[in-house]
Design a protein around this motif. Sequence first.
Motif, PDB file in Angstrom:
ATOM      1  N   LEU A 153       0.816  -1.209   0.000  1.00 31.90           N
ATOM      2  CA  LEU A 153       0.000   0.000   0.000  1.00 31.90           C
ATOM      3  C   LEU A 153       0.851   1.262   0.000  1.00 31.90           C
ATOM      4  CD1 LEU A 153      -2.759  -1.121   2.529  1.00 31.90           C
ATOM      5  CD2 LEU A 153      -3.146  -0.507   0.130  1.00 31.90           C
ATOM      6  N   VAL A 154       2.007   1.188   0.652  1.00 31.21           N
ATOM      7  CA  VAL A 154       2.883   2.355   0.732  1.00 31.21           C
ATOM      8  C   VAL A 154       3.901   2.378  -0.411  1.00 31.21           C
ATOM      9  CG1 VAL A 154       4.603   3.540   2.150  1.00 31.21           C
ATOM     10  CG2 VAL A 154       2.591   2.520   3.216  1.00 31.21           C
ATOM     11  N   SER A 155       4.481   1.226  -0.720  1.00 26.38           N
ATOM     12  CA  SER A 155       5.539   1.188  -1.732  1.00 26.38           C
ATOM     13  C   SER A 155       4.993   1.220  -3.160  1.00 26.38           C
ATOM     14  CB  SER A 155       6.403  -0.070  -1.552  1.00 26.38           C
ATOM     15  OG  SER A 155       5.628  -1.247  -1.752  1.00 26.38           O
ATOM     16  N   GLU A 156       3.718   0.844  -3.342  1.00 29.56           N
ATOM     17  CA  GLU A 156       3.092   0.846  -4.671  1.00 29.56           C
ATOM     18  C   GLU A 156       1.807   1.676  -4.617  1.00 29.56           C
ATOM     19  OE1 GLU A 156       4.472  -0.449  -7.257  1.00 29.56           O
ATOM     20  OE2 GLU A 156       6.065  -1.628  -6.311  1.00 29.56           O
ATOM     21  N   PRO A 157       1.924   3.001  -4.505  1.00 27.48           N
ATOM     22  CA  PRO A 157       0.741   3.851  -4.297  1.00 27.48           C
ATOM     23  C   PRO A 157      -0.272   3.829  -5.431  1.00 27.48           C
ATOM     24  CG  PRO A 157       2.688   5.182  -4.764  1.00 27.48           C
ATOM     25  CD  PRO A 157       3.171   3.784  -4.538  1.00 27.48           C
ATOM     26  N   GLU A 158       0.146   3.411  -6.637  1.00 29.22           N
ATOM     27  CA  GLU A 158      -0.776   3.367  -7.766  1.00 29.22           C
ATOM     28  C   GLU A 158      -1.520   2.036  -7.866  1.00 29.22           C
ATOM     29  OE1 GLU A 158      -1.281   6.137  -9.439  1.00 29.22           O
ATOM     30  OE2 GLU A 158       0.252   7.024  -8.128  1.00 29.22           O
ATOM     31  N   MET A 159      -1.136   1.061  -7.067  1.00 32.78           N
ATOM     32  CA  MET A 159      -1.771  -0.257  -7.131  1.00 32.78           C
ATOM     33  C   MET A 159      -3.160  -0.207  -6.495  1.00 32.78           C
ATOM     34  SD  MET A 159      -0.355  -3.967  -5.722  1.00 32.78           S
ATOM     35  CE  MET A 159       1.056  -3.964  -6.842  1.00 32.78           C
ATOM     36  N   ALA A 160      -4.150  -0.708  -7.200  1.00 31.65           N
ATOM     37  CA  ALA A 160      -5.519  -0.703  -6.696  1.00 31.65           C
ATOM     38  C   ALA A 160      -5.634  -1.590  -5.457  1.00 31.65           C
ATOM     39  CB  ALA A 160      -6.478  -1.199  -7.775  1.00 31.65           C
ATOM     40  N   ILE A 161      -6.557  -1.239  -4.572  1.00 32.65           N
ATOM     41  CA  ILE A 161      -6.740  -1.995  -3.329  1.00 32.65           C
ATOM     42  C   ILE A 161      -7.055  -3.455  -3.629  1.00 32.65           C
ATOM     43  CG2 ILE A 161      -8.071  -2.216  -1.200  1.00 32.65           C
ATOM     44  CD1 ILE A 161      -6.322   0.261  -1.262  1.00 32.65           C
ATOM     45  N   GLY A 162      -7.896  -3.686  -4.629  1.00 33.73           N
ATOM     46  CA  GLY A 162      -8.235  -5.057  -4.998  1.00 33.73           C
ATOM     47  C   GLY A 162      -7.029  -5.843  -5.460  1.00 33.73           C
ATOM     48  N   GLN A 163      -6.128  -5.192  -6.189  1.00 37.40           N
ATOM     49  CA  GLN A 163      -4.924  -5.865  -6.656  1.00 37.40           C
ATOM     50  C   GLN A 163      -3.991  -6.175  -5.480  1.00 37.40           C
ATOM     51  OE1 GLN A 163      -2.782  -3.788  -9.740  1.00 37.40           O
ATOM     52  NE2 GLN A 163      -1.202  -5.387  -9.907  1.00 37.40           N
TER      53      GLN A 163
END
Length: 285
Positions: A242-252
């Motif tokens: 969640l912190v290191s990949e801020p563009e990653m969707a929550i579902g992903q």
Amino acid sequence: MYAPFMFNTTETSIPYILFYDNGDQVVPTHWHKEIEFSYSIKGETRVLVNDRMYEIPEGEAILINGGDTHFYFSTKDHKRIVIILDLEIIQGAKDYLDLRRSLVHAFSNNSKTTFNWDEDDKKRLSYLLHRLEALNHDPGPTRNLLIRAHVFEMLYMFSQEKNRLADDEEYHVGSSNKAMTKLERVFSFIEENYRRPIMLEEVADEIGFDSSYFTRFFKRYTHTTFIAYLQAYRITKAQHLLVSEPEMAIGQVAEEVGFQSIKTFNRTFRELTNTSPLKFRKVNI
């Protein structure tokens, strides 16, 4: 062993954090480059550092070196102070690099615990910790200066020649090495496979136990269930993403850490962190 990085986001102006843990939940296997001090205020702290278990009674402390993987067992009627700090806190000294190397060397060769410290040193450490506790709530302009002064003294105490690793320290270490080896294999299996569904039966088979015996074994040594530990581990990994990949969707993120349902992921995340994945991301980025 690979383990997730544990975040330090509370302090912004000094590489240091002090917080409390009541020990009612396991802290999954993790690592960080910072040094960690753990002091038992009440009850006994049980922590696995690399491949060795330490039992830290009330009034005693342990130093966990940067890079060491560690896992805290849940303990009833327990409370501890935890301090995490980066050795960058001593930066500014003229001989900073030499001093840093000396401290790292001392922490690698000295006793990790305070078991064999003399009573005067134990009392002094307790005093320093209580002063640091008070500074946690002090907004004064000299706060960080005082924190550094107390931390420097703690670093000195743990690095003293007289606190070299003692011959009898083994007596204070968890005695069931065979059980710890089995447990370490379980942790490694989870680390390698947490992204996919994991059945309790296959983990039990991995270490040569039947399912019912494995269930009792895991509960005995971790004071939690296998499923609860697995979910806590997955949530720790999710925090990292969640912190290191801020563009990653929550579902992903949920899928990446092994949750088959975003609903289950959101519910578990909130249960373990008292916040939602989205709020956690907003606060920590």
